[in-house]
Design a protein around this motif. Structure first.
Motif, PDB file in Angstrom:
ATOM      1  N   CYS A 152      -9.005   5.778   4.306  1.00  0.00           N
ATOM      2  CA  CYS A 152      -9.073   4.726   3.288  1.00  0.00           C
ATOM      3  C   CYS A 152      -8.920   3.330   3.894  1.00  0.00           C
TER       4      CYS A 152
ATOM      5  N   LEU B  34       1.935   1.558 -10.160  1.00  0.00           N
ATOM      6  CA  LEU B  34       0.939   0.520 -10.442  1.00  0.00           C
ATOM      7  C   LEU B  34       1.448  -0.496 -11.460  1.00  0.00           C
TER       8      LEU B  34
ATOM      9  N   ASP C  15       1.998  -5.491  -8.206  1.00  0.00           N
ATOM     10  CA  ASP C  15       0.563  -5.539  -7.885  1.00  0.00           C
ATOM     11  C   ASP C  15       0.327  -4.757  -6.591  1.00  0.00           C
ATOM     12  N   THR C  16       0.480  -3.434  -6.707  1.00  0.00           N
ATOM     13  CA  THR C  16       0.351  -2.548  -5.558  1.00  0.00           C
ATOM     14  C   THR C  16      -1.027  -1.889  -5.544  1.00  0.00           C
ATOM     15  N   ARG C  17      -1.320  -1.265  -4.403  1.00  0.00           N
ATOM     16  CA  ARG C  17      -2.455  -0.351  -4.311  1.00  0.00           C
ATOM     17  C   ARG C  17      -1.902   1.025  -3.975  1.00  0.00           C
TER      18      ARG C  17
ATOM     19  N   ILE D  33       0.873  -1.170   0.000  1.00  0.00           N
ATOM     20  CA  ILE D  33       0.000   0.000   0.000  1.00  0.00           C
ATOM     21  C   ILE D  33       0.907   1.215   0.000  1.00  0.00           C
TER      22      ILE D  33
ATOM     23  N   SER E 116      -7.834   1.228 -13.208  1.00  0.00           N
ATOM     24  CA  SER E 116      -6.939   0.594 -12.233  1.00  0.00           C
ATOM     25  C   SER E 116      -7.494  -0.677 -11.612  1.00  0.00           C
TER      26      SER E 116
ATOM     27  N   ARG F 206      -7.297  -0.620  -7.853  1.00  0.00           N
ATOM     28  CA  ARG F 206      -5.988  -0.492  -7.204  1.00  0.00           C
ATOM     29  C   ARG F 206      -5.605   0.950  -6.909  1.00  0.00           C
ATOM     30  N   LEU F 207      -6.333   1.914  -7.447  1.00  0.00           N
ATOM     31  CA  LEU F 207      -6.016   3.324  -7.237  1.00  0.00           C
ATOM     32  C   LEU F 207      -7.191   4.037  -6.578  1.00  0.00           C
ATOM     33  N   THR F 208      -6.891   4.721  -5.476  1.00  0.00           N
ATOM     34  CA  THR F 208      -7.853   5.614  -4.821  1.00  0.00           C
ATOM     35  C   THR F 208      -7.308   7.023  -4.936  1.00  0.00           C
TER      36      THR F 208
END
Length: 325
Positions: free
Chosen positions: A99, A51, A55-57, A35, A78, A81-83
């Motif tokens: 989050c 990204l 395999d990240t967020r 994260i 995404s 995976r993206l906020t």
């Protein structure tokens, strides 16, 4: 985020290529399941690369509503995976908590104005285009024109000297006060012309108004205060082994980052027979690089904005975060 113009792109491709991208990724080391916080989303260059690297967020933050709107396509592409959050990066630990993440694996900050903002005349960040003298990243609060109209000569001179490191600040302030008595200074071209009549330059020098515009932008957006708060927030939100990566573009920013990391990674001064050893908190960071990392000659030649870039990075220890000021 300060970055260079990129290739033509569509869909969710970022419109700009960020400075020191390889060095940022090498220091951040994204891994599957991480994260990570991109505190200065801008045009999304760092976020897109993070990204793509694993395999990240990513929790990406920007105070500019224009950047948030432009990033919607990247969020959609995404797969969750993206906020993307509209907020100040100084609040990055609170944003992460909102989050659902009390601790994260990495934080990256690219400090300053973005190429996207510089290239839009109506934002008033650049003297390259004639536009309203605005400079507000969040499009709220006092503008640069408001400061130029309201501050007295002494305060204007001090602002330009402190934030712009401009040695002719008093002469510039005097000229601004004289000119605004004739008519309000509301455009970038008028202010640049006023400064240009005071600051003489030779071929190859930076534009005469560069330091004055920098000073006003920093003041309008409280950039140095935001940076100091963000560094402390990163210390609180990073888990042991988490990485902090910061890219700066002028000496005032770099000095703040350097002093923070030296303080947080240093040891207590040794004692002597004249004075006992001083106690100090346990280091909260370990430096990744002995000194700041600069852009390569090739990158600097391809992108003049990379010439002043400096990267500093550190790894969070297991020590408790320091109390905030």
């Amino acid at each position: 985020m300060t970055s260079a113009m990129a290739r033509d792109g569509g869909g969710d491709a970022p419109r700009h290529v960020p400075v020191l991208l390889a060095e940022v990724l090498g220091s951040l080391t994204p891994r599957d399941g991480d994260i990570l916080i991109d505190g200065t989303f801008g045009a999304g260059g760092y976020t897109a690369a993070i990204l793509a690297a694993a395999d990240t967020r990513v929790i990406a933050i920007d105070r500019d509503p224009t950047a948030i709107a432009a990033g919607a396509a990247m969020v959609d592409a995404s797969a969750g995976r993206l906020t993307l959050v509209h907020d100040r990066f100084a609040n990055l630990d609170a944003v992460a908590a909102d989050c659902g993440h009390a601790l994260v694996d990495g934080v990256v900050l690219d400090i300053g104005v973005s190429s996207m903002q510089l290239d839009e005349a109506d934002r008033g960040f650049s003297f390259r285009f004639d536009g309203p003298l605005d400079m507000r990243m969040a499009r709220e609060g006092d503008s640069a024109a408001d400061l130029v109209a309201r501050l007295d000569e002494t305060d204007l001179a001090n602002l330009i000297y402190t934030y712009g490191e401009e040695r002719l600040s008093r002469h510039i302030a005097k000229a601004i006060v004289r000119e605004r008595a004739e008519a309000p200074i509301t455009t970038t071209k008028r202010l640049a012309d006023i400064v240009g009549r005071v600051v003489r330059s030779k071929p190859g020098d930076i534009h005469p108004a560069t330091r004055t515009f920098q000073a006003l932008r920093i003041a309008v957006n409280d950039e140095l205060g935001e940076l100091e708060t963000a560094l402390a927030a990163a210390e609180h939100v990073l888990k042991p082994g988490g990485r902090l990566v910061v890219v700066t573009f002028h000496s005032l920013e770099d000095r703040i980052v350097k002093q923070f990391l030296v303080d947080r990674s240093g040891k207590a001064p040794a004692g002597s027979r004249h004075a006992p050893a001083m106690s100090a908190p346990e280091p909260t960071f370990t430096l990744l690089h002995r000194k700041a990392v600069a852009a390569s000659d090739a990158e600097s030649a391809a992108n003049p904005r990379a010439r002043s870039a400096k990267l500093r990075a550190a790894v969070r220890t297991t020590a408790p975060a320091r109390r905030r000021p």
